[in-house]
Scaffold this motif. Structure first.
Motif, mmCIF file in Angstrom:
data_model
loop_
_atom_site.group_PDB
_atom_site.id
_atom_site.type_symbol
_atom_site.label_atom_id
_atom_site.label_comp_id
_atom_site.label_asym_id
_atom_site.label_seq_id
_atom_site.Cartn_x
_atom_site.Cartn_y
_atom_site.Cartn_z
ATOM 1 N N THR A 57 -6.446 13.875 88.886
ATOM 2 C CA THR A 57 -6.391 14.363 87.500
ATOM 3 C C THR A 57 -4.983 14.189 86.931
ATOM 4 O O THR A 57 -4.801 13.782 85.784
ATOM 5 C CB THR A 57 -6.808 15.847 87.441
ATOM 6 O OG1 THR A 57 -8.126 15.990 87.982
ATOM 7 C CG2 THR A 57 -6.778 16.367 86.014
ATOM 8 N N SER A 98 -12.253 17.331 83.957
ATOM 9 C CA SER A 98 -12.361 16.807 82.593
ATOM 10 C C SER A 98 -11.343 17.479 81.678
ATOM 11 O O SER A 98 -10.766 18.522 82.003
ATOM 12 C CB SER A 98 -13.772 17.038 82.052
ATOM 13 O OG SER A 98 -13.971 18.418 81.766
ATOM 14 N N GLU A 99 -11.141 16.879 80.511
ATOM 15 C CA GLU A 99 -10.183 17.444 79.554
ATOM 16 C C GLU A 99 -10.631 18.816 79.066
ATOM 17 O O GLU A 99 -9.804 19.613 78.606
ATOM 18 C CB GLU A 99 -9.987 16.491 78.375
ATOM 19 C CG GLU A 99 -11.216 16.290 77.503
ATOM 20 C CD GLU A 99 -10.919 15.449 76.269
ATOM 21 O OE1 GLU A 99 -9.742 15.117 76.054
ATOM 22 O OE2 GLU A 99 -11.870 15.145 75.520
ATOM 23 N N ARG A 148 -17.608 11.804 87.202
ATOM 24 C CA ARG A 148 -17.350 13.126 86.634
ATOM 25 C C ARG A 148 -16.729 14.056 87.670
ATOM 26 O O ARG A 148 -16.027 15.010 87.321
ATOM 27 C CB ARG A 148 -18.647 13.737 86.101
ATOM 28 C CG ARG A 148 -19.168 13.080 84.834
ATOM 29 C CD ARG A 148 -20.353 13.825 84.253
ATOM 30 N NE ARG A 148 -19.986 15.196 83.866
ATOM 31 C CZ ARG A 148 -20.508 16.283 84.428
ATOM 32 N NH1 ARG A 148 -21.379 16.165 85.419
ATOM 33 N NH2 ARG A 148 -20.145 17.478 84.010
ATOM 34 N N ASN A 193 -11.520 11.025 81.909
ATOM 35 C CA ASN A 193 -11.969 12.423 81.923
ATOM 36 C C ASN A 193 -12.142 12.982 80.515
ATOM 37 O O ASN A 193 -12.076 14.186 80.298
ATOM 38 C CB ASN A 193 -10.998 13.286 82.734
ATOM 39 C CG ASN A 193 -9.622 13.399 82.089
ATOM 40 O OD1 ASN A 193 -9.299 12.643 81.187
ATOM 41 N ND2 ASN A 193 -8.837 14.362 82.555
ATOM 42 N N LYS A 194 -12.351 12.076 79.564
ATOM 43 C CA LYS A 194 -12.521 12.495 78.181
ATOM 44 C C LYS A 194 -13.918 13.080 77.965
ATOM 45 O O LYS A 194 -14.894 12.665 78.587
ATOM 46 C CB LYS A 194 -12.307 11.320 77.227
ATOM 47 C CG LYS A 194 -10.932 10.663 77.351
ATOM 48 C CD LYS A 194 -9.819 11.660 77.128
ATOM 49 C CE LYS A 194 -8.449 11.017 77.258
ATOM 50 N NZ LYS A 194 -7.371 12.037 77.222
ATOM 51 N N SER A 195 -13.988 14.019 77.050
ATOM 52 C CA SER A 195 -15.274 14.641 76.720
ATOM 53 C C SER A 195 -16.121 13.667 75.901
ATOM 54 O O SER A 195 -15.613 12.663 75.368
ATOM 55 C CB SER A 195 -15.049 15.922 75.921
ATOM 56 O OG SER A 195 -14.491 15.611 74.646
#
Length: 411
Positions: free
Chosen positions: A360, A219-220, A214, A395-397
């Motif tokens: 990222t 993250s997105e 993480r 980095n998807k939720s």
């Protein structure tokens, strides 16, 4: 020719030549000494220079007691200085230790441009970390170090220093380099290709380091929060961070950009900031006229959104030599990291370095199915495998993950 045809041995032929005066033994000895002298001077890792200021010839000699690993020496004429150098190496020929060989090897690589000053500094730091003067391998004469000695040293270092496979790579580089150089100089007979070919290091010997994925990328959900903050709080540092988010450049490359590097649809990357220690051990920061790697010298294409960012930078610094300047001074890469850390505090998100911005960017390109060849070029990598292995993190939720899994598994 008569001696050769008569079946007399080479040793007998030489003896007859000496007795008959055909060969002068003194002349041979002098030639051998001269050859040795020339070889010693040619292998001396430090430059020999003349100073017109004080009319003295100068150089350095290795010195394991000195914090810089060397000591300054000077003489009134060049021959006296060369005599000092030759005398030093002859007197130390039978007393060479591992640190002596490391100093010769690293100084030689620096002298011939095989490594840059920052790499040399890293070698020295790693040497101090791995090769404690108290370790038996460092107290043993270099010529007496054996394969079992090296095996014990490497395995004990991995165990005692809790090395991961990644951190072991630094130790391996030094061992291979030092002993290959030592063999080429006649200090040892050990073969590193043979040694590492036979060395067995099971996976469980290495420290396992759990990576908090993480914290490897934004993250997105965090990306729009971060970019919105940067766009609504315009200053030269925030615009630099925004440009990095939009281009994925290394922060040292970003810090070294000049206005002429900006083209209509791409940014030419051909410089980077470097940090190293000078001869007095003080840190120096300067711009190097090429990128970190060969693949790093590249054209980074950017989306139309970058034009707005570049326009803000132009307004903030219209006449600067470098793209990012404050009060007439170039903004260094460490200040961008400090700014990002402060922003993470303000936004109450996990702290990340500017290198995580770069990860990222690489992750975003791959997730959006950009061609591998384009991704590697944009990142300045010679191989897409590097990007995928070290720069790609999901980095998807949680919501996105669940939705995609539901769409995939519908039976």
């Amino acid at each position: 020719m008569e001696y050769l045809n008569s079946g007399i041995s080479e040793e007998e032929t030489l003896q007859v030549a000496l007795q008959s005066g055909i060969i002068d033994i003194n002349e041979i000895s002098m030639r051998i000494e001269d050859m040795k002298r020339k070889e010693i001077l040619s292998n001396h890792p430090y430059s020999i220079w003349y100073s017109e200021t004080d009319n003295l010839w100068k150089t350095y000699l290795p010195d394991i007691e000195n914090k810089n690993g060397r000591i300054f020496r000077k003489r009134k004429n060049k021959k006296d200085l060369e005599d000092l150098i030759v005398k030093y190496y002859i007197s130390h020929q039978q007393e060479i230790y591992l640190k002596d060989v490391f100093t010769e090897w690293s100084e030689s690589k620096l002298k011939y441009g095989e490594i840059q000053k920052q790499s040399y500094d890293r070698y020295c730091t790693d040497f101090q970390r791995f090769f404690s003067s108290a370790h038996p391998i460092c107290r043993k004469k270099f010529k007496n170090i054996t394969y079992p000695d090296l095996t014990d040293f490497i395995k004990s270092s991995i165990h005692e220093k809790h090395l991961t496979r990644k951190s072991y790579a630094g130790l391996r580089l030094l061992v291979r380099g030092i002993f290959k150089y030592g063999k080429s100089k006649g200090y040892t007979q050990l073969s590193m290709s043979e040694f590492f070919g036979d060395l067995e290091l099971p996976n469980n010997i290495f420290e396992k380091k759990l990576t908090n994925k993480r914290k490897e990328v934004f993250s997105e959900e965090e990306i729009p929060i971060l970019t919105s903050y940067l766009k609504h709080n315009i200053d030269i540092w925030n615009m630099g961070l925004l440009l990095q988010l939009q281009t994925g450049m290394r922060i040292g490359e970003l810090s070294a950009l000049k206005p002429e590097d900006i083209q209509s649809h791409y940014i030419r990357v051909c410089r980077t900031e470097v940090k190293y220690r000078d001869d007095n051990g003080k840190w120096k920061v300067e711009i190097k006229a090429f990128a970190k790697t060969d693949a790093g010298n590249r054209d980074v294409y950017f989306p139309d959104s970058v034009k707005w960012t570049l326009a803000q930078i132009q307004k903030l610094n219209p006449h600067g030599e470098y793209l990012f300047m404050n009060n007439g001074k170039r903004i260094r890469e460490n200040t961008f990291n400090k700014r990002l850390s402060s922003i993470c505090d303000i936004l109450k998100i996990d702290h990340r370095s500017t290198h995580k911005i770069r990860k990222t960017y690489g992750t975003t390109l791959l997730d959006n199915n950009v061609d591998d060849s384009i991704v590697s070029e944009q990142m300045g990598h010679s191989d897409i495998a590097t990007t995928r292995k070290l720069y790609y993190f999901c980095n998807k939720s949680e919501k996105t993950k669940i939705a995609q899994i539901n769409n995939a598994i519908n039976f």
